[in-house]
Design a protein around this motif. Structure first.
Motif, PDB file in Angstrom:
ATOM      1  N   PRO A 101       4.195  -1.112  -4.847  1.00 40.95           N
ATOM      2  CA  PRO A 101       3.573  -0.329  -6.084  1.00 40.95           C
ATOM      3  C   PRO A 101       2.520   0.484  -5.834  1.00 40.95           C
ATOM      4  N   LEU A 102       2.045   1.524  -6.502  1.00 41.47           N
ATOM      5  CA  LEU A 102       1.241   2.386  -6.525  1.00 41.47           C
ATOM      6  C   LEU A 102      -0.322   1.874  -6.528  1.00 41.47           C
ATOM      7  N   LEU A 103      -1.082   2.425  -6.015  1.00 45.67           N
ATOM      8  CA  LEU A 103      -2.648   2.251  -6.019  1.00 45.67           C
ATOM      9  C   LEU A 103      -3.302   3.618  -6.514  1.00 45.67           C
ATOM     10  N   VAL A 104      -4.542   3.493  -7.151  1.00 49.73           N
ATOM     11  CA  VAL A 104      -5.305   4.384  -7.165  1.00 49.73           C
ATOM     12  C   VAL A 104      -6.213   4.643  -6.154  1.00 49.73           C
ATOM     13  N   ALA A 105      -6.425   5.768  -5.398  1.00 50.84           N
ATOM     14  CA  ALA A 105      -7.316   5.885  -4.319  1.00 50.84           C
ATOM     15  C   ALA A 105      -8.623   6.846  -4.741  1.00 50.84           C
ATOM     16  N   LEU A 106      -9.626   6.265  -4.817  1.00 46.22           N
ATOM     17  CA  LEU A 106     -10.974   6.987  -5.409  1.00 46.22           C
ATOM     18  C   LEU A 106     -12.165   6.785  -4.548  1.00 46.22           C
ATOM     19  N   ASN A 107     -13.053   7.565  -4.657  1.00 45.20           N
ATOM     20  CA  ASN A 107     -14.406   7.450  -4.079  1.00 45.20           C
ATOM     21  C   ASN A 107     -15.073   6.192  -4.832  1.00 45.20           C
ATOM     22  N   THR A 108     -15.598   5.256  -3.794  1.00 43.99           N
ATOM     23  CA  THR A 108     -16.472   4.086  -4.344  1.00 43.99           C
ATOM     24  C   THR A 108     -17.561   4.400  -5.434  1.00 43.99           C
ATOM     25  N   ARG A 109     -18.091   5.736  -5.420  1.00 39.62           N
ATOM     26  CA  ARG A 109     -19.191   6.292  -6.379  1.00 39.62           C
ATOM     27  C   ARG A 109     -18.690   6.739  -7.722  1.00 39.62           C
ATOM     28  N   HIS A 110     -17.012   6.664  -7.760  1.00 43.67           N
ATOM     29  CA  HIS A 110     -16.553   7.201  -9.025  1.00 43.67           C
ATOM     30  C   HIS A 110     -16.589   5.963 -10.183  1.00 43.67           C
ATOM     31  N   PRO A 111     -16.901   6.239 -11.173  1.00 47.03           N
ATOM     32  CA  PRO A 111     -17.194   5.278 -12.353  1.00 47.03           C
ATOM     33  C   PRO A 111     -15.988   4.267 -12.530  1.00 47.03           C
ATOM     34  N   PRO A 117      -5.380  -1.472  -8.007  1.00 45.24           N
ATOM     35  CA  PRO A 117      -3.986  -1.408  -8.432  1.00 45.24           C
ATOM     36  C   PRO A 117      -3.966  -0.784  -9.832  1.00 45.24           C
ATOM     37  N   LEU A 118      -2.881  -0.233  -9.984  1.00 48.24           N
ATOM     38  CA  LEU A 118      -2.543   0.689 -11.221  1.00 48.24           C
ATOM     39  C   LEU A 118      -1.627  -0.082 -12.097  1.00 48.24           C
ATOM     40  N   LYS A 119      -2.188  -0.150 -13.522  1.00 48.38           N
ATOM     41  CA  LYS A 119      -1.357  -0.703 -14.656  1.00 48.38           C
ATOM     42  C   LYS A 119      -0.878   0.380 -15.494  1.00 48.38           C
ATOM     43  N   ALA A 120       0.383   0.383 -15.316  1.00 44.65           N
ATOM     44  CA  ALA A 120       1.293   1.134 -16.182  1.00 44.65           C
ATOM     45  C   ALA A 120       2.569   0.739 -16.901  1.00 44.65           C
ATOM     46  N   ARG A 121       3.056   1.304 -17.717  1.00 47.54           N
ATOM     47  CA  ARG A 121       4.100   0.876 -18.423  1.00 47.54           C
ATOM     48  C   ARG A 121       5.328   1.161 -17.501  1.00 47.54           C
ATOM     49  N   GLY A 122       6.343   0.158 -17.432  1.00 50.95           N
ATOM     50  CA  GLY A 122       7.363   0.328 -16.308  1.00 50.95           C
ATOM     51  C   GLY A 122       6.915   0.354 -15.018  1.00 50.95           C
ATOM     52  N   LYS A 123       7.637   0.674 -14.087  1.00 45.09           N
ATOM     53  CA  LYS A 123       7.469   0.562 -12.549  1.00 45.09           C
ATOM     54  C   LYS A 123       6.778   1.918 -12.207  1.00 45.09           C
ATOM     55  N   ALA A 124       5.324   1.362 -11.516  1.00 37.04           N
ATOM     56  CA  ALA A 124       4.544   2.533 -10.960  1.00 37.04           C
ATOM     57  C   ALA A 124       5.142   2.475  -9.530  1.00 37.04           C
ATOM     58  N   THR A 125       6.129   2.799  -8.914  1.00 37.60           N
ATOM     59  CA  THR A 125       6.317   2.696  -7.648  1.00 37.60           C
ATOM     60  C   THR A 125       6.988   3.993  -7.052  1.00 37.60           C
ATOM     61  N   VAL A 126       6.879   4.075  -5.638  1.00 41.18           N
ATOM     62  CA  VAL A 126       7.837   5.175  -5.192  1.00 41.18           C
ATOM     63  C   VAL A 126       8.647   4.613  -4.079  1.00 41.18           C
ATOM     64  N   GLU A 127       9.563   5.316  -3.933  1.00 39.57           N
ATOM     65  CA  GLU A 127      10.403   4.827  -2.654  1.00 39.57           C
ATOM     66  C   GLU A 127      10.111   5.442  -1.188  1.00 39.57           C
ATOM     67  N   LEU A 128      10.034   4.644  -0.373  1.00 42.36           N
ATOM     68  CA  LEU A 128       9.579   5.313   0.848  1.00 42.36           C
ATOM     69  C   LEU A 128      10.870   5.198   1.782  1.00 42.36           C
ATOM     70  N   HIS A 129      11.147   6.121   2.807  1.00 41.78           N
ATOM     71  CA  HIS A 129      12.282   6.101   3.371  1.00 41.78           C
ATOM     72  C   HIS A 129      11.824   6.397   4.868  1.00 41.78           C
ATOM     73  N   CYS A 130      12.716   5.886   5.675  1.00 44.43           N
ATOM     74  CA  CYS A 130      12.427   6.098   7.310  1.00 44.43           C
ATOM     75  C   CYS A 130      14.112   6.462   7.782  1.00 44.43           C
ATOM     76  N   LEU A 131      13.968   7.656   8.645  1.00 45.56           N
ATOM     77  CA  LEU A 131      15.052   7.981   9.170  1.00 45.56           C
ATOM     78  C   LEU A 131      15.082   7.664  10.710  1.00 45.56           C
TER      79      LEU A 131
END
Length: 142
Positions: free
Chosen positions: A1-11, A96-110
């Motif tokens: 799942p995706l997260l929102v990264a933000l400064n702790t002083r952000h509202p 955590p990000l609340k969104a309609r549908g899937k808020a994800t990205v696929e990560l790959h490792c080669l």
């Protein structure tokens, strides 16, 4: 799942969960080195909610972008894979990000099929454990 990264002083850091609608009018830092497929998925997530983000250039990668967020409360925010929440920096909150549908990205490792590195084996154990823990957390209790 995706997260929102933000400064702790952000509202928005005061919220436990951030809704996509909360991001309307907020600056999105996109790492310069982000894969175009992932970047496209992030931008599409905004479009699916009826608006375009105010995109600002982030650092060369996700870690540098999170460091930019740590330094300045007004730098903007970034959407990052949940696994990046292990990256602890002062003044950075992950929500955590609340969104309609899937808020994800696929990560790959080669890697090479015949690779025998103990480090690769340890990485795979960690990835499998994280994947299972994530699936367990997302699966409703019966």
């Amino acid at each position: 799942p995706l997260l929102v990264a933000l400064n702790t002083r952000h509202p928005l850091a005061a919220k436990k969960t951030i809704d996509m609608e909360d991001l309307r009018g907020e600056s999105l830092l996109l790492p310069a080195g982000i894969d175009s497929h992932i970047g496209g998925k992030l931008l599409q997530l905004y479009k699916d909610h009826g608006f375009d983000p105010q995109v600002l250039p982030g650092g060369g990668d996700v870690i540098t972008t999170v460091a930019m967020i740590a330094i300045r409360a007004d730098a903007g925010l970034s959407l990052i894979p949940g696994s990046m929440a292990n990256l602890r920096m002062p003044n950075v909150a992950y929500r955590p990000l609340k969104a309609r549908g899937k808020a994800t990205v696929e990560l790959h490792c080669l890697y090479r099929k015949d690779e025998q590195s103990p480090l690769l084996a340890a990485l795979w154990r960690t990835v499998r454990q994280y994947r299972q823990e994530t699936l367990d957390a997302l699966t409703p209790s019966r």
